[in-house]
Every structure is written in C-alpha cells, then in structure tokens.
Scaffold this motif. Structure first.
Motif: not given
Length: 555
Positions: A465-467, A469-480
C-alpha cells in the motif's frame, strides 16, 4: 430406483441451497463495499513487513529401536532346566540367565580326567625306562671325558716344560739382540763423530796451506780425526761380534725345539686326541640311542597326554556352556532388560535356539527417513527434538549420529539414525516418534505473512500500500525463502518493502496500481503500523527450540 431418485433429488436440493448461500455471501459485501469505495477501490486488509528469526525445521516421523538388541541362545543342545529371568527383568553383564541339564557333560569331564591320568602314567613309565638306559651311556661318556682331560693335562705339562726351556733360550737370544742394538747405536755415534772430525780436519788442512792455522792446531785436528776413525772401526768390530752372538743363540734355540722334547710333546698330544675321539664316540652313541625307537615311543606317549589334555579342556568348555550368561555390554545399571521370552523350562533346545532377547535401553535409536531435497542439509551432530504420544508433554533431546550414504531408489529417501539418551527409562523400543531437525536458522530476516504472497504473470510477489490520500496497491516481486509458522522470509528484500505494509486480504482482486480502500482509513493504518512496530520491539527473540507466533516475531 425410487430410492436412488430420492437421493439424487435431496443432493441437488442441498447443493442448490449451499450455492445460494455462497452467492449471498459474495454479493453482499460487494454492495456494501460499493457504497464505501468510490471509483471502484478494492477494500483490503494490511499487515506491516517485519523482521523475525525464522527456522527451517524438518519434521519427520519414525520408530524407536534399542541401542543394542541380541538373542540369548545356547551353544549346545540340551534340556532347559531353569530359566532365571523373565520379560522386563533387568540384566547385568555376565549375569546367569538360564541353566541346561549338565549331568551328561559332568560325566564327560570326569571321564576325560581319568583318561588324562592314564596317559600321564604311561608317559612317566616310558620316560623312566629311557632314563635308566641314558644313565648307563652317560656314565661311559663321562668316563671317556675324564680320560680325555687327563691326557690333555699331560700334554699341557709337556708343553709347559718345553716352554720353560724355550723361555731361557729366548731370554738369552733377547739379551744378545739387545747388546747388538746397543753396539749398532754406538757405531752410528762413531760414524757421526768421524764425519764431524773429518770436516774439521779438512778445514784445518785448508787453513794450514794458506798459512793461517798453526802447526799445533793442525796436528790437533789430525789427531782428533784419526781417533774418531779408530773409534768407528772398534764400534764396527763390536757390532760384528754381537751379530755372531745373536746367530749362535738362534741356532741353539732352533736345535732345542727340534730335539727329543718335541717328540715327547707329539706323543702326549696324540694321546689327548685319542681320548677326545673316544669321548665323542660315547656322545654319539648316547645321542643315537635317544633318537631311536625309544625316543619315538616317548614322543608318542607325550602326544597322547597332550591329546587327553585337549579333550579335558573341551569337556570343561562344553560343561560351561550349560550355564547361559548375558554377554558384556550396557552401563551395568539396569540399562539391559529382557525384551521377549521364547521358551519355558523343560523345553528341549537345539544349538542356537532362542531363549530370551535382551535390549539395551540406556539410549535408544530413532530411525527416520529424510527426503532427497533435504538430504544435503542433514549432518551428523545436529540436535533433534523428539516427542512421542507414549510420553505426552515431554520433549527429548537427541542427536544425529548416522546418515545413510545412499537413498532408497523406490522412495528417494535416506535413513537417518538419531540417538536419544534414556536415563529415566521413559522411552521404549517400538514407540512411534516425531522428530524435529533444525536445518537452517536465519536471524533478523525480513518476513511477510504467507497470506500476502500472490503470483502475477508467473512471478511471486506482494502488494504494497502506497500513496495518500488515495492509496494504491503496488506489486513488488520477491524471492521467498524460509517459511515458518505463517511467515515467509524475503531473500534480498527490495527497498520498497522497508517500513511498508502488505495486503493480506483482497489481493485476489488487485493488479499493479489498483486503488484500494482501507477499512479504517490511512490514519488508522499508520496507527496500526506503529502499534505493530511497538509490539515487535517488545517481543523477545524466540529460543532455538521454539517459534513464537507472528506478532511476537515482528519488530
């Protein structure tokens, strides 16, 4: 047929009702959310990204086995006369466990003793007969040896008398040689003096011719030269005289040694050699007698004695086999117990028939199988936590002691042997156990909830979650990485996760950049993140053998 139709009608009705309930549950929130999220924002729930100590724990199941297990069996056949232990009884090393009927073997020992006594008596009789004959021959040999000694002494006496006479002549010869040496030394001195006097005379003669030296001095040098020459001639004559004396002494000594005394010495020496030959002949006769048939008879008697001694030892050993004892082993403090009983008293047993089994339970072996993917992570010496339903509420510490060098082709698994100390004797062979082996431990690792991980375009990641007053969802790739109790380690965490919150509910409706709606608003999110961070700072790092819940591991 009617019953089947009724069943199908009921099943269809139940399925329709369940479908309707699911539909109502899915559509009701959407209408409510539509009233709260303008512009198509998706309501979500967030949890902050934290740091935790994560463990990769392999949980395995297996069976307990005794550290050592062996079957007690007789080495000889016989009737079981008495069984001294029963199932569950403690066993000490060397303890007597059972008795076989020993009457037959006791009789065999007595017979072997009697046969040995007979053989020993026979050997003694043969030895005594041989001794009498040997004594007679030995007496003759001793007499011959004494005569040889007398002859040898006579020869030595003759040789000694000759030596004394020879010593006197040798002494005279030595004296003559000494006088000859002294005369030769005087001759050398006279020659040296003559040389000096000759040089002085020649020098005086030369000076006289030059009228430098007086006549008196010349006469003195001439007289000294003539005196030195006369002295040399006298010394030479004395040397010749002494050489003649030495030759005379040598001739006298040689003539004496070649005379009648030498013949007497030869006679005495010949007699001594004759007596020596007689003594050696007596020894040869004695030796040949000892090596003949009588010696063979004595050797046979001794061999019979050795044979009977071996038979007696064998009978004693077989008698000892009627007492069946526990072998050495265990800690000697009740670690060995009787596991099973296979026969009763009075049973006829063959050799190696099982009587009881004995178990060493001072420590047990837990046998588990590890999969191929984790085989390389299991090493000898790793600590293991062992639990069993047979002892609820207790965790036993174990250690990996052996790892099989090969995997079973059928299951692709390898056998792992874990040693579990059993000082309280609570564990028993055959118990089903659960073993936890810590393969890896990563401290202070970046962790996200397992529910936050999604896959987009074939890649795993999380929505952040970022931003405002209107938050948006940013996809962050990860390595589990390691997954432990609802948390998943993020390897090489991206900067976007630092201090961020990830979506744990509602992400199935999200794409990168989707608008999201927080149930409590952004301010509430910030406060919730702060609360989570405070809880993480207050939470202690879990011990090695435990993993706390997700909130206690978050910082």
């Amino acid at each position: 047929m009617l019953k089947k139709a009724m069943v199908w009608v009921v099943l269809v009705a139940v399925g329709g009702g369940l479908g309707w309930l699911v539909y109502r549950r899915l559509t009701a929130p959407k209408s409510a959310a539509g009233a709260r999220r303008p512009g198509g924002a998706v309501p979500v729930e967030l949890e902050p990204v934290g740091r935790a100590t994560l463990r990769n724990v392999e949980r395995l199941t297996g069976t307990l086995r005794a550290r050592a297990e062996f079957v007690v069996a007789p080495k000889i056949p016989g009737r079981l006369e008495k069984l001294l232990v029963n199932v569950g009884d403690p066993v000490k090393p060397g303890q007597l466990l059972a008795l076989l009927d020993a009457a037959e073997h006791e009789e065999a020992v007595a017979q072997a003793k009697a046969e040995l006594a007979v053989a020993q008596a026979n050997a003694e009789q043969v030895r005594l007969g041989a001794t009498l004959e040997d004594e007679e021959l030995a007496q003759k040999a001793a007499q011959a040896k004494a005569e040889w000694a007398v002859a040898q002494a006579n020869a030595d006496q003759v040789r000694l008398g000759a030596a004394l006479e020879d010593a006197e002549l040798v002494q005279k010869l030595a004296q003559a040689q000494a006088e000859l040496g002294s005369a030769r030394a005087n001759l050398e001195d006279a020659r040296a003096a003559l040389t000096v006097a000759q040089r002085e005379f020649e020098r005086a003669q030369a000076l006289r011719e030059k009228k430098i030296l007086s006549q008196a001095e010349y006469d003195t040098a001439d007289a000294q030269f003539k005196a030195a020459r006369a002295k040399q001639e006298a010394a030479g004559a004395l040397v010749a005289q002494k050489e003649a004396a030495v030759r005379s002494a040598q001739v006298r000594l040689s003539d004496t040694q070649k005379g009648a005394r030498e013949a007497e010495l030869r006679h005495a020496t010949a007699l001594a050699q004759q007596k020596e030959a007689a003594y050696k002949t007596a020894l040869v006769r004695l030796s040949e007698t000892q090596k003949g048939a009588r010696a063979a008879e004595l050797a046979l008697a001794r061999a019979q004695v050795a044979n009977k001694e071996a038979a007696l030892k064998a009978a004693v050993v077989r008698l000892a086999y009627t007492q069946i004892k526990a072998p050495a082993g265990g800690d000697g403090q009740g670690a060995q117990v009787v596991g099973e009983r296979f026969v009763d008293e009075g049973a006829m047993l063959k050799a190696n028939d099982a009587i009881v089994s004995v178990l060493d339970i001072s420590a047990l072996k837990a046998l588990v199988y590890v999969a191929e993917r984790d085989y390389a992570k299991v090493r000898v010496g790793q600590d293991v936590a062992v639990t069993t339903d047979g002892v609820p509420g207790r965790t036993f510490a174990g250690e990996v002691v052996r790892v099989a060098p090969m995997l079973r082709e059928s299951s692709r698994q390898a056998l792992v042997e874990i040693e579990v100390p059993n000082p309280e004797r609570l564990l028993r062979p055959g118990m089903f156990i659960r073993a936890e082996i810590e393969l890896e431990r990563h401290a202070d690792a970046t962790a996200v909830p397992r529910d936050a991980i999604v896959k987009r375009n074939g890649q795993q990641g999380v929505f952040v979650a970022e931003g405002a007053p209107e938050p948006k969802a940013a996809f962050v790739p990860i390595t589990p990485g390691i997954e432990d109790k609802g948390l998943v380690e993020v390897l090489n965490p991206p900067k976007a996760l630092a201090g961020a919150a990830v979506v744990t509910l509602g992400h199935h409706l999200l794409e990168d950049g989707s608008a999201i709606l927080l149930p409590e608003g952004k301010d509430d999110l910030t406060q919730r993140e702060q609360r989570q961070q405070r809880k993480g700072k207050e939470a202690a790092v879990p011990p090695k053998s435990q993993i706390g819940n997700r909130k206690s591991e978050m910082k």
